[in-house]
Design a protein around this motif. Structure first.
Motif, PDB file in Angstrom:
ATOM      1  N   LEU A   1     -99.990-105.734 128.333  1.00  0.00           N
ATOM      2  CA  LEU A   1    -100.952-106.683 128.924  1.00  0.00           C
ATOM      3  C   LEU A   1    -100.536-108.129 128.637  1.00  0.00           C
ATOM      4  O   LEU A   1    -100.703-109.003 129.498  1.00  0.00           O
ATOM      5  CB  LEU A   1    -102.355-106.410 128.413  1.00  0.00           C
ATOM      6  CG  LEU A   1    -102.989-105.102 128.878  1.00  0.00           C
ATOM      7  CD1 LEU A   1    -104.320-104.873 128.199  1.00  0.00           C
ATOM      8  CD2 LEU A   1    -103.130-105.077 130.394  1.00  0.00           C
ATOM      9  N   ALA A   2    -100.008-108.391 127.443  1.00  0.00           N
ATOM     10  CA  ALA A   2     -99.570-109.748 127.107  1.00  0.00           C
ATOM     11  C   ALA A   2     -98.410-110.184 128.007  1.00  0.00           C
ATOM     12  O   ALA A   2     -98.364-111.336 128.451  1.00  0.00           O
ATOM     13  CB  ALA A   2     -99.168-109.820 125.636  1.00  0.00           C
ATOM     14  N   GLU A   3     -97.482-109.298 128.272  1.00  0.00           N
ATOM     15  CA  GLU A   3     -96.355-109.631 129.158  1.00  0.00           C
ATOM     16  C   GLU A   3     -96.796-109.842 130.606  1.00  0.00           C
ATOM     17  O   GLU A   3     -96.247-110.686 131.304  1.00  0.00           O
ATOM     18  CB  GLU A   3     -95.307-108.512 129.094  1.00  0.00           C
ATOM     19  CG  GLU A   3     -94.580-108.441 127.783  1.00  0.00           C
ATOM     20  CD  GLU A   3     -93.664-107.234 127.709  1.00  0.00           C
ATOM     21  OE1 GLU A   3     -93.559-106.473 128.702  1.00  0.00           O
ATOM     22  OE2 GLU A   3     -93.055-107.029 126.638  1.00  0.00           O
ATOM     23  N   ARG A   4     -97.782-109.111 131.041  1.00  0.00           N
ATOM     24  CA  ARG A   4     -98.243-109.191 132.428  1.00  0.00           C
ATOM     25  C   ARG A   4     -99.117-110.422 132.690  1.00  0.00           C
ATOM     26  O   ARG A   4     -99.025-111.027 133.758  1.00  0.00           O
ATOM     27  CB  ARG A   4     -99.058-107.955 132.810  1.00  0.00           C
ATOM     28  CG  ARG A   4     -98.264-106.724 132.886  1.00  0.00           C
ATOM     29  CD  ARG A   4     -97.737-106.559 134.269  1.00  0.00           C
ATOM     30  NE  ARG A   4     -97.106-105.257 134.358  1.00  0.00           N
ATOM     31  CZ  ARG A   4     -96.192-104.973 135.209  1.00  0.00           C
ATOM     32  NH1 ARG A   4     -95.784-105.869 136.062  1.00  0.00           N
ATOM     33  NH2 ARG A   4     -95.660-103.784 135.223  1.00  0.00           N
ATOM     34  N   PHE A   5     -99.980-110.745 131.755  1.00  0.00           N
ATOM     35  CA  PHE A   5    -100.992-111.755 132.028  1.00  0.00           C
ATOM     36  C   PHE A   5    -100.800-113.067 131.253  1.00  0.00           C
ATOM     37  O   PHE A   5    -101.537-114.008 131.466  1.00  0.00           O
ATOM     38  CB  PHE A   5    -102.379-111.189 131.738  1.00  0.00           C
ATOM     39  CG  PHE A   5    -102.692-110.012 132.618  1.00  0.00           C
ATOM     40  CD1 PHE A   5    -102.901-110.166 133.983  1.00  0.00           C
ATOM     41  CD2 PHE A   5    -102.745-108.735 132.097  1.00  0.00           C
ATOM     42  CE1 PHE A   5    -103.175-109.090 134.784  1.00  0.00           C
ATOM     43  CE2 PHE A   5    -103.030-107.628 132.888  1.00  0.00           C
ATOM     44  CZ  PHE A   5    -103.239-107.810 134.246  1.00  0.00           C
ATOM     45  N   ILE A   6     -99.871-113.121 130.348  1.00  0.00           N
ATOM     46  CA  ILE A   6     -99.661-114.365 129.599  1.00  0.00           C
ATOM     47  C   ILE A   6     -98.326-114.961 129.939  1.00  0.00           C
ATOM     48  O   ILE A   6     -97.394-114.436 130.307  1.00  0.00           O
ATOM     49  CB  ILE A   6     -99.792-114.129 128.080  1.00  0.00           C
ATOM     50  CG1 ILE A   6    -101.212-113.698 127.777  1.00  0.00           C
ATOM     51  CG2 ILE A   6     -99.422-115.374 127.315  1.00  0.00           C
ATOM     52  CD1 ILE A   6    -101.482-113.427 126.325  1.00  0.00           C
TER      53      ILE A   6
ATOM     54  N   PHE B   1    -102.197 -98.311 121.437  1.00  0.00           N
ATOM     55  CA  PHE B   1    -102.937 -99.570 121.498  1.00  0.00           C
ATOM     56  C   PHE B   1    -101.989-100.768 121.405  1.00  0.00           C
ATOM     57  O   PHE B   1    -102.113-101.728 122.168  1.00  0.00           O
ATOM     58  CB  PHE B   1    -103.984 -99.612 120.376  1.00  0.00           C
ATOM     59  CG  PHE B   1    -104.807-100.862 120.365  1.00  0.00           C
ATOM     60  CD1 PHE B   1    -105.769-101.081 121.336  1.00  0.00           C
ATOM     61  CD2 PHE B   1    -104.616-101.822 119.384  1.00  0.00           C
ATOM     62  CE1 PHE B   1    -106.531-102.234 121.333  1.00  0.00           C
ATOM     63  CE2 PHE B   1    -105.367-102.985 119.370  1.00  0.00           C
ATOM     64  CZ  PHE B   1    -106.328-103.186 120.348  1.00  0.00           C
ATOM     65  N   VAL B   2    -101.024-100.711 120.495  1.00  0.00           N
ATOM     66  CA  VAL B   2    -100.049-101.801 120.348  1.00  0.00           C
ATOM     67  C   VAL B   2     -99.214-101.937 121.617  1.00  0.00           C
ATOM     68  O   VAL B   2     -98.988-103.037 122.118  1.00  0.00           O
ATOM     69  CB  VAL B   2     -99.156-101.578 119.103  1.00  0.00           C
ATOM     70  CG1 VAL B   2     -97.965-102.516 119.094  1.00  0.00           C
ATOM     71  CG2 VAL B   2     -99.973-101.726 117.835  1.00  0.00           C
ATOM     72  N   TRP B   3     -98.760-100.820 122.152  1.00  0.00           N
ATOM     73  CA  TRP B   3     -97.984-100.848 123.385  1.00  0.00           C
ATOM     74  C   TRP B   3     -98.808-101.437 124.525  1.00  0.00           C
ATOM     75  O   TRP B   3     -98.314-102.257 125.300  1.00  0.00           O
ATOM     76  CB  TRP B   3     -97.513 -99.448 123.753  1.00  0.00           C
ATOM     77  CG  TRP B   3     -96.820 -99.407 125.083  1.00  0.00           C
ATOM     78  CD1 TRP B   3     -95.527 -99.725 125.333  1.00  0.00           C
ATOM     79  CD2 TRP B   3     -97.412 -99.068 126.335  1.00  0.00           C
ATOM     80  NE1 TRP B   3     -95.274 -99.582 126.675  1.00  0.00           N
ATOM     81  CE2 TRP B   3     -96.401 -99.190 127.314  1.00  0.00           C
ATOM     82  CE3 TRP B   3     -98.690 -98.660 126.722  1.00  0.00           C
ATOM     83  CZ2 TRP B   3     -96.643 -98.924 128.658  1.00  0.00           C
ATOM     84  CZ3 TRP B   3     -98.919 -98.401 128.064  1.00  0.00           C
ATOM     85  CH2 TRP B   3     -97.904 -98.537 129.016  1.00  0.00           C
ATOM     86  N   LEU B   4    -100.073-101.039 124.620  1.00  0.00           N
ATOM     87  CA  LEU B   4    -100.945-101.560 125.675  1.00  0.00           C
ATOM     88  C   LEU B   4    -101.148-103.064 125.522  1.00  0.00           C
ATOM     89  O   LEU B   4    -101.118-103.806 126.523  1.00  0.00           O
ATOM     90  CB  LEU B   4    -102.292-100.836 125.648  1.00  0.00           C
ATOM     91  CG  LEU B   4    -103.274-101.168 126.758  1.00  0.00           C
ATOM     92  CD1 LEU B   4    -102.686-100.793 128.111  1.00  0.00           C
ATOM     93  CD2 LEU B   4    -104.586-100.462 126.530  1.00  0.00           C
ATOM     94  N   LEU B   5    -101.329-103.532 124.304  1.00  0.00           N
ATOM     95  CA  LEU B   5    -101.464-104.975 124.078  1.00  0.00           C
ATOM     96  C   LEU B   5    -100.201-105.725 124.485  1.00  0.00           C
ATOM     97  O   LEU B   5    -100.282-106.782 125.122  1.00  0.00           O
ATOM     98  CB  LEU B   5    -101.789-105.260 122.609  1.00  0.00           C
ATOM     99  CG  LEU B   5    -103.225-105.033 122.178  1.00  0.00           C
ATOM    100  CD1 LEU B   5    -103.360-105.310 120.687  1.00  0.00           C
ATOM    101  CD2 LEU B   5    -104.176-105.899 122.957  1.00  0.00           C
ATOM    102  N   GLN B   6     -99.047-105.207 124.124  1.00  0.00           N
ATOM    103  CA  GLN B   6     -97.782-105.836 124.515  1.00  0.00           C
ATOM    104  C   GLN B   6     -97.622-105.846 126.037  1.00  0.00           C
ATOM    105  O   GLN B   6     -97.208-106.843 126.624  1.00  0.00           O
ATOM    106  CB  GLN B   6     -96.592-105.116 123.882  1.00  0.00           C
ATOM    107  CG  GLN B   6     -96.444-105.368 122.420  1.00  0.00           C
ATOM    108  CD  GLN B   6     -95.272-104.583 121.842  1.00  0.00           C
ATOM    109  OE1 GLN B   6     -94.802-103.606 122.417  1.00  0.00           O
ATOM    110  NE2 GLN B   6     -94.808-105.020 120.667  1.00  0.00           N
TER     111      GLN B   6
END
Length: 126
Positions: free
Chosen positions: A121-126, A114-119
């Motif tokens: 997604l944050a790098e891709r979309f933010i 979950f933490v890896w997925l959040l990171q």
């Protein structure tokens, strides 16, 4: 349906045979490790693939655990299996032991994913 119930009881009894036999010095180290993994996963209160996921959720319960039990019993010396069958019948009458260590490991894997997925997604979309 009765055949399935009988097979499930036999499988549970065989799991307890493995639970008792994995500590036996007559069993090789690699087989002990494999048997320990099978037993720990079967007794874990948390599945690697949660049951609410269609099809895949029950795949481990219907295929992986029985396959692991089958392979461990096939590789285990016959005299070890015969020795622990009677003890396994008594142990199976009691409550199934829980393996919270493996359950905690699976929870840790979920949190890490979950933490890896959040990171990601944050790098891709933010």
């Amino acid at each position: 349906m009765q055949t399935w119930k009988r097979r499930a009881k036999e499988l549970k009894r065989e799991l307890f045979v493995l639970y008792l036999a994995y500590k036996d010095p007559r069993v090789s180290r690699w087989l002990r490790l494999f048997t320990l993994c099978v037993v720990a996963y079967a007794f874990s209160p948390i599945d690697l693939v949660p049951d609410f996921i269609p099809i895949l959720g029950y795949l481990d319960d219907l295929i992986l655990v029985p396959l692991g039990i089958y392979l461990a019993l096939k590789w285990m010396p016959n005299e070890v299996i015969a020795e622990y069958r009677a003890q396994a019948a008594e142990l199976a009458k009691k409550e199934k032991p829980k393996n919270w260590l493996v359950g905690g490991l699976i929870i840790f894997l979920y949190v890490a994913l979950f933490v890896w997925l959040l990171q990601f997604l944050a790098e891709r979309f933010i």
